[in-house]
Scaffold this active site. Structure first.
Site, PDB file in Angstrom:
ATOM      1  N   HIS A  17       0.837  -1.207   0.000  1.00 57.19           N
ATOM      2  CA  HIS A  17       0.000   0.000   0.000  1.00 57.19           C
ATOM      3  C   HIS A  17       0.874   1.261   0.000  1.00 57.19           C
ATOM      4  O   HIS A  17       0.604   2.220  -0.727  1.00 57.19           O
ATOM      5  CB  HIS A  17      -0.882   0.050   1.264  1.00 57.19           C
ATOM      6  CG  HIS A  17      -1.918  -1.030   1.357  1.00 57.19           C
ATOM      7  ND1 HIS A  17      -2.071  -1.822   2.471  1.00 57.19           N
ATOM      8  CD2 HIS A  17      -2.881  -1.423   0.489  1.00 57.19           C
ATOM      9  CE1 HIS A  17      -3.087  -2.653   2.285  1.00 57.19           C
ATOM     10  NE2 HIS A  17      -3.593  -2.440   1.078  1.00 57.19           N
ATOM     11  N   LYS A  41     -15.611  -8.114   4.956  1.00 53.38           N
ATOM     12  CA  LYS A  41     -14.430  -8.431   5.777  1.00 53.38           C
ATOM     13  C   LYS A  41     -14.665  -8.302   7.274  1.00 53.38           C
ATOM     14  O   LYS A  41     -15.448  -7.461   7.723  1.00 53.38           O
ATOM     15  CB  LYS A  41     -13.275  -7.497   5.386  1.00 53.38           C
ATOM     16  CG  LYS A  41     -12.752  -7.793   4.002  1.00 53.38           C
ATOM     17  CD  LYS A  41     -11.498  -6.988   3.689  1.00 53.38           C
ATOM     18  CE  LYS A  41     -10.958  -7.400   2.321  1.00 53.38           C
ATOM     19  NZ  LYS A  41      -9.865  -6.541   1.883  1.00 53.38           N
ATOM     20  N   ARG A  90      -2.210  -6.039  -7.942  1.00 47.94           N
ATOM     21  CA  ARG A  90      -1.086  -6.985  -7.853  1.00 47.94           C
ATOM     22  C   ARG A  90      -1.114  -7.986  -9.001  1.00 47.94           C
ATOM     23  O   ARG A  90      -0.119  -8.571  -9.351  1.00 47.94           O
ATOM     24  CB  ARG A  90      -1.130  -7.733  -6.518  1.00 47.94           C
ATOM     25  CG  ARG A  90      -0.745  -6.877  -5.342  1.00 47.94           C
ATOM     26  CD  ARG A  90      -1.176  -7.492  -4.044  1.00 47.94           C
ATOM     27  NE  ARG A  90      -2.628  -7.594  -4.004  1.00 47.94           N
ATOM     28  CZ  ARG A  90      -3.342  -7.877  -2.920  1.00 47.94           C
ATOM     29  NH1 ARG A  90      -2.720  -8.124  -1.791  1.00 47.94           N
ATOM     30  NH2 ARG A  90      -4.661  -7.940  -2.969  1.00 47.94           N
ATOM     31  N   SER A 127      -2.856  -7.799   3.162  1.00 45.30           N
ATOM     32  CA  SER A 127      -3.167  -7.655   4.595  1.00 45.30           C
ATOM     33  C   SER A 127      -3.668  -8.979   5.172  1.00 45.30           C
ATOM     34  O   SER A 127      -3.335  -9.339   6.296  1.00 45.30           O
ATOM     35  CB  SER A 127      -4.231  -6.579   4.803  1.00 45.30           C
ATOM     36  OG  SER A 127      -3.806  -5.348   4.281  1.00 45.30           O
TER      37      SER A 127
HETATM   38  O1  PNS Z   1      -8.976  -3.051   0.745  1.00 43.40           O
HETATM   39  P1  PNS Z   1     -10.332  -3.491   0.243  1.00 43.40           P
HETATM   40  O2  PNS Z   1     -11.115  -4.153   1.367  1.00 43.40           O
HETATM   41  O3  PNS Z   1     -10.263  -4.347  -0.981  1.00 43.40           O
HETATM   42  O4  PNS Z   1     -11.099  -2.137  -0.190  1.00 43.40           O
HETATM   43  C1  PNS Z   1     -12.444  -2.170  -0.638  1.00 43.40           C
HETATM   44  C2  PNS Z   1     -13.089  -0.821  -0.316  1.00 43.40           C
HETATM   45  C3  PNS Z   1     -13.042  -0.580   1.181  1.00 43.40           C
HETATM   46  C4  PNS Z   1     -12.335   0.270  -1.040  1.00 43.40           C
HETATM   47  C5  PNS Z   1     -14.567  -0.847  -0.812  1.00 43.40           C
HETATM   48  O5  PNS Z   1     -15.250  -1.867  -0.136  1.00 43.40           O
HETATM   49  C6  PNS Z   1     -15.256   0.504  -0.609  1.00 43.40           C
HETATM   50  O6  PNS Z   1     -15.071   1.397  -1.413  1.00 43.40           O
HETATM   51  N1  PNS Z   1     -16.039   0.640   0.498  1.00 43.40           N
HETATM   52  C7  PNS Z   1     -16.697   1.894   0.835  1.00 43.40           C
HETATM   53  C8  PNS Z   1     -18.218   1.791   0.629  1.00 43.40           C
HETATM   54  C9  PNS Z   1     -18.544   1.853  -0.846  1.00 43.40           C
HETATM   55  O7  PNS Z   1     -18.407   2.878  -1.503  1.00 43.40           O
HETATM   56  N2  PNS Z   1     -18.969   0.691  -1.376  1.00 43.40           N
HETATM   57  C10 PNS Z   1     -19.238   0.541  -2.789  1.00 43.40           C
HETATM   58  C11 PNS Z   1     -17.907   0.391  -3.535  1.00 43.40           C
HETATM   59  S1  PNS Z   1     -18.057  -0.438  -5.019  1.00 43.40           S
END
Ligand code: PNS
Length: 160
Positions: A17, A41, A90, A127
């Site tokens: 990151h 998650k 990645r 992570s």
């Molecule tokens: O590190 P991650 O868990 O792959 O990140 C995913 C994340 C947190 C960026 C995504 O779940 C997100 O944007 N969550 C915020 C809520 C939202 O906007 N959801 C719709 C996104 S498509």
């Protein structure tokens, strides 16, 4: 000033990151690292802890702030005046997931996602792997910033 949001769970932030944020800064004047919620998650660290660990891990890079994303990412990005979302890739497995999120975010908020190809020497870091290695008492020191390694050890000691 060009602003991008680099969103993620950051549970916890890894060296992968940090590399994506550092390289994102070569394209944008300011990067807001957005600590967001991914409903799929279970988290090891609270949002506030994830923010603090990201701040400590990124303090050497100018023009970067860390904030909690309280709701939808597109709303947060719009409010912050961001012109783009930055994500690290990645490999192909990441792409499948990220493609649908990028399209959805553009559909909902007319915001573009810029992908940065992860550095090959960091492509094995995730992570979730870090947490798994920690759970089984393996060595994770060269996968995460020092502040994160300390926090994981403390968390393991208190058995939370
Ligand atoms: O590190 P991650 O868990 O792959 O990140 C995913 C994340 C947190 C960026 C995504 O779940 C997100 O944007 N969550 C915020 C809520 C939202 O906007 N959801 C719709 C996104 S498509």
């Amino acid at each position: 000033m060009s602003i991008a949001v680099c969103p993620g769970s950051f549970d916890p932030i890894t060296l992968g990151h940090v590399d994506v944020v550092r390289r994102g800064r070569t394209m944008f004047d300011h990067i807001i690292v957005g600590v967001a919620h991914n409903a799929a998650k279970n988290y090891m660290f609270s949002p506030e802890e994830r923010v603090r660990l990201a701040q400590e891990s990124l303090e050497g890079i100018d023009g970067v702030t860390v904030e909690i994303v309280p709701g939808l990412l597109v709303d947060f990005a719009k409010q912050a005046g961001a012109s783009a979302i930055i994500k690290g890739l990645r490999g192909a497995a990441d792409f499948d997931n990220e493609q649908s999120m990028a399209l959805l975010n553009r559909h909902m908020g007319s915001i573009e996602t810029v992908f940065i190809m992860g550095a090959p020497h960091l492509a094995h870091i995730a992570s979730s792997y870090v947490k798994d290695i920690a759970r089984y008492s393996g060595d994770f020191d060269d996968l995460v910033p020092p502040a994160v390694a300390r926090a994981i050890r403390e968390r393991k000691d208190t058995n939370v």
